[in-house]
Motif scaffolding. Structure first.
Motif, PDB file in Angstrom:
ATOM      1  N   UNK A   1       0.860  -1.178   0.000  1.00 17.23           N
ATOM      2  CA  UNK A   1       0.000   0.000   0.000  1.00 17.23           C
ATOM      3  C   UNK A   1       0.901   1.234   0.000  1.00 17.23           C
ATOM      4  N   UNK A   2       0.643   2.140  -0.927  1.00 14.80           N
ATOM      5  CA  UNK A   2       1.474   3.335  -1.097  1.00 14.80           C
ATOM      6  C   UNK A   2       0.578   4.564  -1.105  1.00 14.80           C
ATOM      7  N   UNK A   3       0.950   5.583  -0.345  1.00 18.27           N
ATOM      8  CA  UNK A   3       0.269   6.877  -0.399  1.00 18.27           C
ATOM      9  C   UNK A   3       1.314   7.970  -0.558  1.00 18.27           C
ATOM     10  N   UNK A   4       0.908   9.077  -1.173  1.00 15.90           N
ATOM     11  CA  UNK A   4       1.801  10.217  -1.333  1.00 15.90           C
ATOM     12  C   UNK A   4       0.977  11.458  -1.628  1.00 15.90           C
ATOM     13  N   UNK A   5       1.601  12.619  -1.409  1.00 15.47           N
ATOM     14  CA  UNK A   5       0.957  13.891  -1.743  1.00 15.47           C
ATOM     15  C   UNK A   5       0.899  14.017  -3.261  1.00 15.47           C
ATOM     16  N   UNK A   6      -0.281  14.334  -3.779  1.00 17.08           N
ATOM     17  CA  UNK A   6      -0.572  14.242  -5.206  1.00 17.08           C
ATOM     18  C   UNK A   6      -0.708  15.631  -5.823  1.00 17.08           C
ATOM     19  N   UNK A   7      -0.140  15.792  -6.989  1.00 16.83           N
ATOM     20  CA  UNK A   7      -0.325  16.970  -7.830  1.00 16.83           C
ATOM     21  C   UNK A   7      -0.220  18.275  -7.061  1.00 16.83           C
ATOM     22  N   UNK A   8       0.997  18.600  -6.659  1.00 15.03           N
ATOM     23  CA  UNK A   8       1.275  19.853  -5.957  1.00 15.03           C
ATOM     24  C   UNK A   8       0.527  19.954  -4.634  1.00 15.03           C
ATOM     25  N   UNK A   9       0.406  18.808  -3.955  1.00 16.58           N
ATOM     26  CA  UNK A   9      -0.176  18.747  -2.607  1.00 16.58           C
ATOM     27  C   UNK A   9      -1.643  19.161  -2.578  1.00 16.58           C
ATOM     28  N   UNK A  10      -2.359  18.855  -3.651  1.00 18.86           N
ATOM     29  CA  UNK A  10      -3.796  19.141  -3.684  1.00 18.86           C
ATOM     30  C   UNK A  10      -4.627  17.946  -3.229  1.00 18.86           C
ATOM     31  N   UNK A  11      -4.010  16.779  -3.077  1.00 16.62           N
ATOM     32  CA  UNK A  11      -4.735  15.593  -2.650  1.00 16.62           C
ATOM     33  C   UNK A  11      -3.773  14.510  -2.201  1.00 16.62           C
ATOM     34  N   UNK A  12      -4.329  13.415  -1.691  1.00 17.73           N
ATOM     35  CA  UNK A  12      -3.558  12.248  -1.283  1.00 17.73           C
ATOM     36  C   UNK A  12      -3.952  11.088  -2.199  1.00 17.73           C
ATOM     37  N   UNK A  13      -2.956  10.517  -2.877  1.00 22.16           N
ATOM     38  CA  UNK A  13      -3.212   9.376  -3.746  1.00 22.16           C
ATOM     39  C   UNK A  13      -2.840   8.087  -3.040  1.00 22.16           C
ATOM     40  N   UNK A  14      -3.687   7.067  -3.244  1.00 21.15           N
ATOM     41  CA  UNK A  14      -3.484   5.732  -2.681  1.00 21.15           C
ATOM     42  C   UNK A  14      -3.303   4.743  -3.820  1.00 21.15           C
ATOM     43  N   UNK A  15      -2.341   3.812  -3.671  1.00 22.74           N
ATOM     44  CA  UNK A  15      -2.114   2.754  -4.646  1.00 22.74           C
ATOM     45  C   UNK A  15      -1.913   1.426  -3.919  1.00 22.74           C
ATOM     46  N   UNK A  16      -2.417   0.361  -4.543  1.00 24.29           N
ATOM     47  CA  UNK A  16      -2.211  -0.995  -4.007  1.00 24.29           C
ATOM     48  C   UNK A  16      -1.663  -1.871  -5.127  1.00 24.29           C
ATOM     49  N   UNK A  17      -0.614  -2.651  -4.792  1.00 22.14           N
ATOM     50  CA  UNK A  17       0.018  -3.504  -5.790  1.00 22.14           C
ATOM     51  C   UNK A  17       0.783  -4.600  -5.066  1.00 22.14           C
ATOM     52  N   UNK A  18       1.509  -5.418  -5.810  1.00 17.00           N
ATOM     53  CA  UNK A  18       2.256  -6.519  -5.216  1.00 17.00           C
ATOM     54  C   UNK A  18       3.752  -6.311  -5.411  1.00 17.00           C
ATOM     55  N   UNK A  19       4.531  -7.079  -4.681  1.00 18.55           N
ATOM     56  CA  UNK A  19       5.979  -7.038  -4.851  1.00 18.55           C
ATOM     57  C   UNK A  19       6.359  -7.414  -6.279  1.00 18.55           C
ATOM     58  N   UNK A  20       5.636  -8.392  -6.851  1.00 13.06           N
ATOM     59  CA  UNK A  20       5.943  -8.803  -8.222  1.00 13.06           C
ATOM     60  C   UNK A  20       5.617  -7.712  -9.235  1.00 13.06           C
ATOM     61  N   UNK A  21       4.686  -6.819  -8.894  1.00  9.11           N
ATOM     62  CA  UNK A  21       4.409  -5.690  -9.788  1.00  9.11           C
ATOM     63  C   UNK A  21       5.626  -4.774  -9.923  1.00  9.11           C
ATOM     64  N   UNK A  22       6.473  -4.762  -8.904  1.00  6.56           N
ATOM     65  CA  UNK A  22       7.717  -3.983  -8.985  1.00  6.56           C
ATOM     66  C   UNK A  22       8.774  -4.752  -9.775  1.00  6.56           C
ATOM     67  N   UNK A  23       8.879  -6.043  -9.527  1.00  7.89           N
ATOM     68  CA  UNK A  23       9.895  -6.864 -10.180  1.00  7.89           C
ATOM     69  C   UNK A  23       9.613  -7.005 -11.666  1.00  7.89           C
ATOM     70  N   UNK A  24       8.352  -7.249 -12.017  1.00 10.70           N
ATOM     71  CA  UNK A  24       7.984  -7.422 -13.415  1.00 10.70           C
ATOM     72  C   UNK A  24       8.300  -8.797 -13.949  1.00 10.70           C
ATOM     73  N   UNK A  25       7.902  -9.043 -15.178  1.00 11.63           N
ATOM     74  CA  UNK A  25       8.166 -10.310 -15.845  1.00 11.63           C
ATOM     75  C   UNK A  25       9.455 -10.180 -16.665  1.00 11.63           C
ATOM     76  N   UNK A  26      10.412 -11.008 -16.349  1.00  8.48           N
ATOM     77  CA  UNK A  26      11.677 -10.951 -17.076  1.00  8.48           C
ATOM     78  C   UNK A  26      11.487 -11.379 -18.517  1.00  8.48           C
ATOM     79  N   UNK A  27      12.060 -10.619 -19.430  1.00  7.16           N
ATOM     80  CA  UNK A  27      11.931 -10.935 -20.850  1.00  7.16           C
ATOM     81  C   UNK A  27      13.288 -11.320 -21.417  1.00  7.16           C
ATOM     82  N   UNK A  28      13.279 -12.283 -22.328  1.00  8.52           N
ATOM     83  CA  UNK A  28      14.525 -12.754 -22.948  1.00  8.52           C
ATOM     84  C   UNK A  28      15.096 -11.686 -23.858  1.00  8.52           C
TER      85      UNK A  28
END
Length: 373
Positions: free
Chosen positions: A346-373
């Motif tokens: 779960x990731x949150x951060x100040x969004x677009x010049x501090x006008x809002x708070x954005x929330x994101x949900x993802x997995x560790x594999x979403x960071x690693x990605x699928x290795x391509x030959x």
């Protein structure tokens, strides 16, 4: 000819699926506040999430307050926030959330004097306060002083180590002509569930602040720090449960004098959320700042923070990436990263010049990605 617009995030807390990124995303409702910053997350027993941040007319203004919103497990939208702190004469900032040994949620934050003309900041007037909730963040007790010494600053949550010790990263700010680069990191440690605290200074840590503590094996801790010099993220180690620390050394990850968030994942990897940009130190030797708070990225390390072979830009902003046009992006900054009991990130951060708070949900594999030959 008119074209249909792609659907986007709405500021009502509704969670959307971003098929391109493979993430879930939302804008947490921020109400009528003009300015928001420094979000923090906590997962409660049962899986609900709390998100706290500071909100007001602008940074440093009197009446800037701490607010808190809730995401009930299994629901598809964030609830409207509740106001937690209420000091109309001070600027209340940098909230963090901690599930205490008393089973209460602790909201810990700074409270400093309102900004004055001719002063870049009023951090040297700050004190650290806390409020407790015994109903999962729905209602809050009145504020109390935790560390009332002037210049006490914090942003990262209190942590409970494997031996039961509480460790809380702070830094001490003074009113110096050179700005904030003279602020050293200190750790507050308690072996009696917060009844009494000992202060430990980190050597050669001036300008290295907001230490994120990661616990490895028994007694071995690593702290990752933001740099006031806008150069790199720094790293310090302790081998005695935080009773002493090494001098911070720079990592290979850049830092723009903006907040970072580090966590050890269940896989054993360390993850850091940060802006992968840096800047030039001020000519006077004061604070550095690149102004480029974009993108927001997450990096993974498999060797205790020495190398970072996996990096993904989770928030690309408006996509400007050249030397001459990076600053055309809005600011996306001060991320906070959490791994839940189900191993989702779960990731949150100040969004677009501090006008809002954005929330994101993802997995560790979403960071690693699928290795391509």
């Amino acid at each position: 000819m008119e074209f249909k617009r792609l659907p986007g995030l709405t500021p009502d807390g509704t969670i959307y699926r971003n098929d391109n990124m493979g993430t879930l995303e939302a804008l947490i409702p921020s109400g009528s506040y003009q300015f928001v910053q420094a979000p923090s997350l906590l997962e409660l027993p049962g899986g609900d999430l709390l998100c706290a941040w500071s909100a007001g007319a602008n940074e440093g203004s009197a009446g800037e307050s701490i607010v808190c919103a809730r995401l009930i497990k299994g629901e598809a939208h964030w609830k409207k926030h509740v106001k937690v702190s209420r000091d109309s004469k001070r600027s209340e900032q940098n909230p963090s959330l901690f599930l205490g040994p008393d089973n209460a949620v602790w909201m810990v934050y700074t409270a400093q004097s309102e900004g004055v003309s001719g002063k870049a900041n009023m951090n040297h007037t700050s004190m650290i306060r806390y409020q407790k909730s015994f109903d999962g963040g729905r209602t809050w007790e009145e504020a109390k002083g935790l560390f009332p010494e002037s210049g006490s600053m914090c942003s990262q949550p209190i942590k409970i180590l494997k031996n039961g010790r509480l460790i809380f990263s702070n830094w001490i700010s003074k009113d110096l002509k050179t700005g904030l680069t003279g602020d050293p990191t200190v750790f507050r440690i308690s072996d009696d569930e917060g009844a009494a605290w000992k202060t430990v200074f980190v050597p050669e840590s001036k300008g290295r602040i907001q230490a994120n503590v990661v616990e490895l094996e028994q007694g071995h801790l690593i702290a990752f720090m933001r740099s006031r010099f806008a150069d790199f993220i720094y790293r310090s180690e302790s081998f005695d449960w935080g009773s002493s620390w090494s001098s911070p050394l720079k990592t290979i990850l850049p830092n723009n004098n903006s907040g970072i968030s580090a966590v050890r994942l269940n896989s054993g990897r360390i993850a850091i959320a940060y802006n992968p940009t840096s800047g030039e130190p001020a000519a006077s030797g004061g604070d550095g700042f690149s102004g480029n708070c974009c993108p927001v990225s997450v990096a993974l390390s498999e060797d205790e923070g020495i190398t970072w072979p996996y990096v993904r830009h989770m928030e690309p902003g408006e996509g400007f990436a050249g030397e001459r046009n990076q600053d055309s992006n809005s600011r996306y900054e001060n991320p906070f990263l959490l791994q839940g009991e189900d191993e989702a990130l779960h990731l949150v951060f100040a969004y677009k010049d501090r006008t809002g708070i954005k929330y994101m949900r993802f997995t560790e594999n979403d960071i690693i990605g699928d290795h391509r030959a």
